[in-house]
Design an enzyme around this catalytic site. Structure first.
Site, PDB file in Angstrom:
ATOM      1  N   PHE A   1       3.929 -10.006   6.304  1.00  0.00           N
ATOM      2  CA  PHE A   1       3.057  -8.730   6.696  1.00  0.00           C
ATOM      3  C   PHE A   1       3.296  -8.357   7.998  1.00  0.00           C
ATOM      4  O   PHE A   1       2.947  -9.073   9.007  1.00  0.00           O
ATOM      5  CB  PHE A   1       1.588  -9.342   6.223  1.00  0.00           C
ATOM      6  CG  PHE A   1       0.583  -7.851   6.426  1.00  0.00           C
ATOM      7  CD1 PHE A   1       0.688  -7.103   5.358  1.00  0.00           C
ATOM      8  CD2 PHE A   1       0.184  -7.504   7.707  1.00  0.00           C
ATOM      9  CE1 PHE A   1      -0.376  -5.966   5.503  1.00  0.00           C
ATOM     10  CE2 PHE A   1      -0.556  -6.414   7.935  1.00  0.00           C
ATOM     11  CZ  PHE A   1      -0.937  -5.482   6.910  1.00  0.00           C
TER      12      PHE A   1
ATOM     13  N   ASP B   1       6.555 -11.343  15.329  1.00  0.00           N
ATOM     14  CA  ASP B   1       5.369 -10.423  15.367  1.00  0.00           C
ATOM     15  C   ASP B   1       4.017 -11.221  15.424  1.00  0.00           C
ATOM     16  O   ASP B   1       3.563 -12.035  14.623  1.00  0.00           O
ATOM     17  CB  ASP B   1       5.232  -9.874  13.825  1.00  0.00           C
ATOM     18  CG  ASP B   1       4.117  -9.006  13.563  1.00  0.00           C
ATOM     19  OD1 ASP B   1       3.173  -9.079  14.327  1.00  0.00           O
ATOM     20  OD2 ASP B   1       3.937  -8.138  12.528  1.00  0.00           O
TER      21      ASP B   1
ATOM     22  N   LYS C   1      -4.100  -6.042  17.832  1.00  0.00           N
ATOM     23  CA  LYS C   1      -5.389  -6.372  17.172  1.00  0.00           C
ATOM     24  C   LYS C   1      -6.320  -7.051  18.592  1.00  0.00           C
ATOM     25  O   LYS C   1      -6.687  -6.380  19.377  1.00  0.00           O
ATOM     26  CB  LYS C   1      -5.110  -7.774  16.320  1.00  0.00           C
ATOM     27  CG  LYS C   1      -4.706  -7.312  15.237  1.00  0.00           C
ATOM     28  CD  LYS C   1      -4.788  -8.130  13.984  1.00  0.00           C
ATOM     29  CE  LYS C   1      -4.545  -7.155  12.600  1.00  0.00           C
ATOM     30  NZ  LYS C   1      -3.264  -8.033  11.710  1.00  0.00           N
TER      31      LYS C   1
END
Ligand SMILES: *Cc1c(COP(=O)(O)O)cnc(C)c1O
Length: 399
Positions: free
Chosen positions: A140, A225, A254
């Site tokens: 993802f 990531d 985030k």
């Protein structure tokens, strides 16, 4: 207004690209959030790890309010007095040499793809338009066309083609597959240290040491990531530290803003970001003074309040507590730091109903991939609050 009225408004006017739990939140503080009826819940999702510092952290709030009074957006056509110090502090903390600031996580991923392709042509000498990036199954990395183009999740992909070429998918956790997939045109390997959305999938020990060796030996840029795993979530500042490796490019987002504002960044430890010249990439909001002021405060809170060590210690306690759940429908209970998951067997009827039951008891969490529940509370959670959570989770998940 009542909860039902807010829900009705969302359903009437909003695109239905999410299926949220029916809880309408209006306030948050630390690990707690309150709905419009005044009911209190523990947040065990943390906006997918964007609120690692806890909801509405007072120090981040203060920095944001102070900056809002002074200057919010200059565009990168001009310089601002927050960007330089933000770069310096972020590089010092992460041991990086260069930073490229963006807003969302997906934009950081896109930025890394562009940079590593350019590096492939200019430095590695790959023939024009032949650059290849290797990614993992069940990845993802976000929701843009390029990114969903190399997703293996049919729900993310179907109906959105045609997609960007130049990506090759291999299994996660299998370093031999990486070795076999690399060609002279391979410029990068993009991978999550732990696959978060896939359901907290932790690769075998030693995998990333091997990955690092293989990438180095083949002059392939390793792009980690860390948008979900980074900034303390797994009990280290960056999850790469668990295997004592360093990526060539690290993506964060985030929690970089503690949930106040979209801030992401590409960190570079090699010459890759150096290939980008003025005009080749950018973002109107990327690196704006408000984002930088918020991010500086968010990073400071992580270290000053020892949240990374807390994630390690309290996470271990949380995991040990979850492992006491006895239920034949459970396949596996796993986690690292405060990124935890309970996986039910595929024929167990899904995890959604457990999330609904936990919501009734004042604990918010969300299923991923139908049969997995992720528990990822803010890193400010105390041992006593973990006990509080386990007192609700364990009986609920035991039936
Ligand atoms: C959330 C996430 C992204 C995308 O971030 P957005 O801010 O939603 O675009 C990318 N990679 C990983 C690993 C994520 O968890």
């Amino acid at each position: 207004m009542k909860s039902s009225e807010y829900i009705e408004l969302e359903d009437r006017f909003g695109a239905k690209n999410y299926k949220p739990l029916d809880v309408v939140l209006e306030r948050g503080e630390g690990v707690w959030v309150w709905d419009v009826d005044g009911k209190k819940y523990m947040d065990c999702l943390s906006a997918y790890s964007a609120v690692n510092q806890g909801h509405c952290h007072p120090k981040i709030k203060k920095a944001m309010l102070e900056q809002v009074e002074k200057l919010t957006l200059t565009s990168r056509a001009f310089r601002n007095d927050q960007l330089g110090p933000f770069y310096e502090e972020l590089c010092a903390l992460t041991g990086s040499h260069k930073v490229l600031p963006m807003n969302s996580g997906a934009e950081a991923v896109e930025t890394a793809i562009k940079a590593v392709r350019k590096w492939g042509y200019l430095v590695k000498g790959v023939p024009e338009d032949r650059a290849e990036i290797i990614v993992c199954a069940d990845n993802f990395h976000g929701r843009t066309i390029t990114i969903v183009g190399f997703s293996t999740d049919p729900t993310s992909r179907k109906g959105f083609g045609p997609f960007t070429p130049g990506f090759k998918v291999i299994p996660f956790g299998d370093f031999k597959a990486l070795e076999n997939a690399i060609t002279p045109d391979t410029v990068g390997f993009l991978v999550e240290p732990i696959q978060g959305e896939a359901g907290v999938i932790i690769p075998p020990d030693g995998y990333f040491k091997k990955v690092r060796e293989i990438c180095t030996a083949n002059n392939v840029s390793l792009i980690l990531d860390e948008i979900q795993t980074g900034l303390g979530r797994t009990g280290k500042l960056l999850a790469e530290e668990h295997e004592e490796i360093e990526a060539d490019l690290t993506l964060i987002g985030k929690a970089l803003s503690g949930g106040f504002y979209p801030v992401s960044a590409v960190l570079s430890n090699s010459e890759v970001l150096g290939v980008l010249k003025p005009g080749e990439h950018g973002s109107t909001f990327g690196g704006n003074p408000l984002a930088c002021a918020v991010a500086r405060a968010a990073l400071k809170v992580l270290t000053e309040e020892n949240l990374i060590d807390n994630a390690r210690d309290v996470g271990a306690k949380f995991l040990a507590g979850l492992k006491e759940i006895k239920n034949p429908k459970i396949k596996e209970i796993r986690g690292r730091g405060l990124l935890l998951a309970v996986e039910f067997k595929s024929d167990a009827g899904g995890a959604r109903s457990y999330c609904e039951k936990l919501k009734e008891q004042g604990l918010l969490c969300k299923e991923t991939h139908n049969n997995i529940i992720r528990f990822a509370p803010p890193l400010v959670i105390t041992p006593e609050q973990v006990d509080w959570a386990l007192e609700r989770i364990n009986p609920t998940l035991s039936t």
